[in-house]
Design a protein around this motif. Structure first.
Motif, PDB file in Angstrom:
ATOM      1  N   SER A 214       0.843  -1.193   0.000  1.00  0.00           N
ATOM      2  CA  SER A 214       0.000   0.000   0.000  1.00  0.00           C
ATOM      3  C   SER A 214       0.880   1.245   0.000  1.00  0.00           C
ATOM      4  O   SER A 214       1.981   1.260   0.559  1.00  0.00           O
ATOM      5  N   SER A 216       0.465   3.955   1.573  1.00  0.00           N
ATOM      6  CA  SER A 216       0.649   4.503   2.923  1.00  0.00           C
ATOM      7  C   SER A 216       1.845   3.862   3.621  1.00  0.00           C
ATOM      8  O   SER A 216       2.617   4.542   4.305  1.00  0.00           O
ATOM      9  N   LYS A 217       2.042   2.529   3.431  1.00  0.00           N
ATOM     10  CA  LYS A 217       3.203   1.866   4.019  1.00  0.00           C
ATOM     11  C   LYS A 217       4.502   2.360   3.395  1.00  0.00           C
ATOM     12  O   LYS A 217       5.508   2.551   4.073  1.00  0.00           O
ATOM     13  N   GLU A 220       5.307   5.741   4.786  1.00  0.00           N
ATOM     14  CA  GLU A 220       5.821   5.619   6.159  1.00  0.00           C
ATOM     15  C   GLU A 220       7.294   5.198   6.150  1.00  0.00           C
ATOM     16  O   GLU A 220       8.107   5.721   6.915  1.00  0.00           O
ATOM     17  N   VAL A 245      -0.685  12.492   0.131  1.00  0.00           N
ATOM     18  CA  VAL A 245      -1.197  11.127   0.088  1.00  0.00           C
ATOM     19  C   VAL A 245      -2.047  10.908   1.336  1.00  0.00           C
ATOM     20  O   VAL A 245      -1.665  11.336   2.432  1.00  0.00           O
ATOM     21  N   LYS A 246      -3.187  10.246   1.171  1.00  0.00           N
ATOM     22  CA  LYS A 246      -4.023   9.960   2.323  1.00  0.00           C
ATOM     23  C   LYS A 246      -3.276   9.061   3.310  1.00  0.00           C
ATOM     24  O   LYS A 246      -2.572   8.138   2.893  1.00  0.00           O
ATOM     25  N   PRO A 247      -3.406   9.338   4.615  1.00  0.00           N
ATOM     26  CA  PRO A 247      -2.676   8.531   5.614  1.00  0.00           C
ATOM     27  C   PRO A 247      -2.978   7.038   5.527  1.00  0.00           C
ATOM     28  O   PRO A 247      -2.126   6.213   5.850  1.00  0.00           O
ATOM     29  N   ASP A 248      -4.184   6.676   5.092  1.00  0.00           N
ATOM     30  CA  ASP A 248      -4.573   5.261   5.008  1.00  0.00           C
ATOM     31  C   ASP A 248      -4.718   4.804   3.560  1.00  0.00           C
ATOM     32  O   ASP A 248      -5.470   3.868   3.259  1.00  0.00           O
ATOM     33  N   SER A 249      -3.992   5.440   2.653  1.00  0.00           N
ATOM     34  CA  SER A 249      -4.117   5.099   1.231  1.00  0.00           C
ATOM     35  C   SER A 249      -3.786   3.630   0.981  1.00  0.00           C
ATOM     36  O   SER A 249      -2.733   3.132   1.374  1.00  0.00           O
ATOM     37  N   GLN A 250      -4.713   2.937   0.314  1.00  0.00           N
ATOM     38  CA  GLN A 250      -4.512   1.530  -0.013  1.00  0.00           C
ATOM     39  C   GLN A 250      -4.115   1.324  -1.478  1.00  0.00           C
ATOM     40  O   GLN A 250      -4.106   0.193  -1.970  1.00  0.00           O
TER      41      GLN A 250
END
Length: 351
Positions: A214, A216-217, A220, A245-250
């Motif tokens: 993803s 988001s990972k 990070e 980028v959305k914090p929980d972007s998949q």
């Protein structure tokens, strides 16, 4: 060669059976009804003889002649066997019809009607045999194409795995060199760097083994890497980051696809004595991911051997293997030779 059992698993087979047996049992019914609605069974079997014969030549070719002769490069034997079988079926069918349904008087003294029936029946059988060949050849081509795609996919995955295996030592070597430089003058920062490195290792050793992760990972991981770099930077270095980028972007992306560019920016964009900057921007829009990296340009000297330069080449290879035809990569240096810029745009949902 596929066995008959494996052939039966093809999704085309049920449809073929329905069509063939439908011809045998249902089509003749339209011509054998009496005026009172009952079936004239003698006429039914008369009209069913041709469909049964067509099914016979079809299945003989489909299950026997084509796989054992045509697909085994015995084309001449295949044609000869078909010719013999078609002649025998035609003669047998005409003989049965002549016994049970005598032909009418000839309409022409030179061309008896049965000759026309012979030619008609043989043409129908040849057409049915050709149809069987066409279906089996198309299925074989489809299977060969699928096997080719699987082979290309397997080769691509092997190449990507090899590139990832190369990238991990390359990435770790650069990071360890940075920590080694810290140990000499700031032990506390070196300890903090080791902690940051452990976070990076967890990602590299586990998530990096997947084909995609993803976004988001990945962001990070990039943040952790940049924080690790900040530890050893002097006050003369300005580091700017921007992540749209959305914090929980998949959204799925190939892991570590941008890290070599970021490593390159810190390697060639930082001077130990001059003011320097590194600017990293990653954004996500509908169907696209863009990464723009700008840094002050301090290229390595000829005598500097700290790195073999394989990182950017790995980026190019991975982009070609994963996103071939759906990415752009632009690199440039400003006119005054002081700013280097590298940008990658990946199209995730090509039209």
């Amino acid at each position: 060669m596929k066995t008959i059992n494996s052939i039966h698993r093809s999704p085309f087979i049920p449809l073929i059976h329905v069509i063939c047996w439908g011809m045998v049992f249902f089509f003749p019914l339209f011509f054998t009804q009496r005026d009172n609605g009952t079936i004239d069974w003698n006429a039914f079997w008369h009209h069913s003889l041709m469909p049964i014969t067509l099914c016979t030549i079809f299945y003989l070719n489909y299950f026997l002649f084509i796989p054992r002769l045509l697909f085994s490069n015995h084309q001449k034997r295949f044609l000869l066997v078909n010719l013999v079988v078609i002649c025998l079926l035609t003669l047998g069918m005409r003989y049965w019809n002549n016994i049970h349904f005598p032909p009418p008087p000839p309409f022409d003294r030179h061309i008896p009607p049965q000759y026309i029936f012979y030619l008609r029946d043989m043409a129908s059988l040849i057409f049915c045999a050709g149809l069987s060949v066409a279906i089996r050849m198309s299925m074989r081509w489809s299977e060969a194409e699928e096997e080719r795609r699987e082979a290309v996919k397997s080769r691509t995955e092997a190449e990507l795995k090899n590139l990832r295996n190369q990238m991990n030592p390359h990435f770790l070597l650069n990071t360890l060199n940075n920590i080694y430089a810290l140990i000499a003058f700031d032990t506390e920062k070196a300890q903090q760097a080791v902690q940051e490195l452990s976070k990076l290792l967890r990602y590299v050793l586990y998530d990096n083994q997947q084909m995609f992760v993803s976004l988001s990972k990945e962001i990070e991981f990039i943040r952790n890497y940049i924080e690790l770099m900040r530890i050893r930077m002097s006050p003369l270095v300005r580091i700017e980051t921007r992540f749209d980028v959305k914090p929980d972007s998949q959204t799925l992306i190939a892991p570590l696809i941008f890290i070599s560019l970021i490593e390159n920016a810190f390697k060639h964009g930082i001077s130990p004595t001059e003011p320097s900057f590194v600017s990293i921007s990653i954004s996500e829009t509908t169907g696209q991911i863009s990464c723009l990296i700008r840094n002050s340009n301090y290229p390595k000297s000829v005598t500097d051997k700290s790195g073999s330069g394989i990182g950017l080449e790995q980026v190019r290879k991975r982009l070609e293997l994963i996103y071939s035809g759906h990415y752009s990569w632009n690199r440039s240096i400003s006119d005054d030779n002081k700013v280097y810029e590298s940008s990658i745009t990946i199209t995730l949902n090509p039209a």
